[in-house]
Design an enzyme around this catalytic site. Structure first.
Site, mmCIF file in Angstrom:
data_model
loop_
_atom_site.group_PDB
_atom_site.id
_atom_site.type_symbol
_atom_site.label_atom_id
_atom_site.label_comp_id
_atom_site.label_asym_id
_atom_site.label_seq_id
_atom_site.Cartn_x
_atom_site.Cartn_y
_atom_site.Cartn_z
ATOM 1 N N PRO A 1 29.315 49.973 40.076
ATOM 2 C CG PRO A 1 31.562 49.778 40.674
ATOM 3 C CD PRO A 1 30.212 49.195 40.931
ATOM 4 C CG ASN A 2 32.579 53.010 36.343
ATOM 5 O OD1 ASN A 2 32.555 54.230 36.506
ATOM 6 N ND2 ASN A 2 33.540 52.245 36.823
ATOM 7 C CG ASN B 1 26.608 43.959 36.078
ATOM 8 O OD1 ASN B 1 27.729 43.846 36.561
ATOM 9 N ND2 ASN B 1 26.414 44.203 34.798
ATOM 10 N NE ARG C 1 36.520 42.784 29.746
ATOM 11 C CZ ARG C 1 36.014 43.840 30.343
ATOM 12 N NH1 ARG C 1 34.838 43.769 30.930
ATOM 13 N NH2 ARG C 1 36.670 44.985 30.344
ATOM 14 C CD GLU D 1 28.835 37.009 39.678
ATOM 15 O OE1 GLU D 1 29.880 37.636 39.470
ATOM 16 O OE2 GLU D 1 28.824 35.864 40.191
ATOM 17 C CB ALA E 1 34.797 47.461 39.335
ATOM 18 C CG HIS F 1 29.450 39.730 35.223
ATOM 19 N ND1 HIS F 1 29.856 40.797 35.987
ATOM 20 C CD2 HIS F 1 29.418 38.659 36.050
ATOM 21 C CE1 HIS F 1 30.070 40.392 37.223
ATOM 22 N NE2 HIS F 1 29.800 39.101 37.291
ATOM 23 C CG LEU F 2 26.178 44.358 30.611
ATOM 24 C CD1 LEU F 2 26.460 45.848 30.651
ATOM 25 C CD2 LEU F 2 24.872 44.061 29.916
ATOM 26 C CB SER F 3 32.010 41.885 29.067
ATOM 27 O OG SER F 3 32.527 41.931 30.386
ATOM 28 N NE ARG G 1 33.249 51.348 32.133
ATOM 29 C CZ ARG G 1 33.165 50.219 32.799
ATOM 30 N NH1 ARG G 1 31.984 49.706 33.086
ATOM 31 N NH2 ARG G 1 34.240 49.588 33.199
ATOM 32 C CG ASP H 1 30.955 39.284 54.441
ATOM 33 O OD1 ASP H 1 31.148 38.167 53.916
ATOM 34 O OD2 ASP H 1 31.822 39.879 55.115
ATOM 35 C CE1 TYR I 1 31.689 45.948 30.719
ATOM 36 C CE2 TYR I 1 32.859 47.896 29.957
ATOM 37 C CZ TYR I 1 32.793 46.788 30.771
ATOM 38 O OH TYR I 1 33.817 46.498 31.627
ATOM 39 N NE ARG J 1 38.051 43.921 33.185
ATOM 40 C CZ ARG J 1 37.606 45.044 33.730
ATOM 41 N NH1 ARG J 1 36.607 45.015 34.573
ATOM 42 N NH2 ARG J 1 38.177 46.198 33.432
ATOM 43 C CG HIS K 1 36.654 41.612 39.494
ATOM 44 N ND1 HIS K 1 36.219 40.454 38.879
ATOM 45 C CD2 HIS K 1 36.238 42.634 38.703
ATOM 46 C CE1 HIS K 1 35.585 40.778 37.753
ATOM 47 N NE2 HIS K 1 35.581 42.081 37.633
#
Length: 146
Positions: A11-12, A76, A109, A100, A79, A102-104, A19, A89, A24, A113, A82
């Site tokens: 998402p996002n 990625n 954080r 996996e 949200a 993640h940009l940040s 954003r 699953d 990001y 997170r 978490h």
């Protein structure tokens, strides 16, 4: 050997570049995809890009990959990192190796997170390197296919 790599985004991430650029960056998801495509030019690699704000669509996409040979996933979860037992699953059920991304740096954080539902089952986790994290994950899978 032909290699199939699904790049899944949660998402996002469709709002990348607009954003919270201070967190990001200013690179869009389309920019990331173009960079990955350019990096595999001339190689026998198929990239399949998918982004959704809907958890069930990501679960369905992961399940659809179950019978593909030489399949890897770069994900990625955003949200969902978490919160999503369902995506976890699906990844466990398919047994497809995944990284996996993640940009940040999720560990620098907010406290919530710092918990990933995927890190313990992932082949690896790349966090905090911006859009380069995707390229690092892709290069790892390319090196495995040689």
């Amino acid at each position: 050997m032909s290699v199939n790599i699904a790049i899944l985004n949660g998402p996002n991430l469709n709002l990348l570049g607009k954003r919270e650029p201070e967190i990001y960056g200013s690179t869009s998801l389309n920019d990331i995809e173009k960079n990955l495509i350019d990096s595999i030019s001339g190689k026998d690699i198929t990239l399949d890009f998918f982004q959704s704000n809907k958890e069930y669509e990501l679960v369905d996409k992961i399940q659809a990959l179950i019978n593909k040979e030489d399949q890897f996933i770069i994900i990625n979860p955003a949200a969902f990192t978490h919160t999503s037992v369902a995506i976890r699953d699906a990844l466990l059920a398919t047994k497809i190796p995944f990284i996996e991304v993640h940009l940040s740096n999720i560990h620098a954080r907010e406290e919530f997170r710092k918990t990933s539902y995927f890190a313990d089952i992932a082949m690896g986790t790349i966090s905090g390197l911006g859009a380069n994290g995707y390229l690092l994950a892709l290069n790892h899978f390319v090196s495995l296919s040689k």
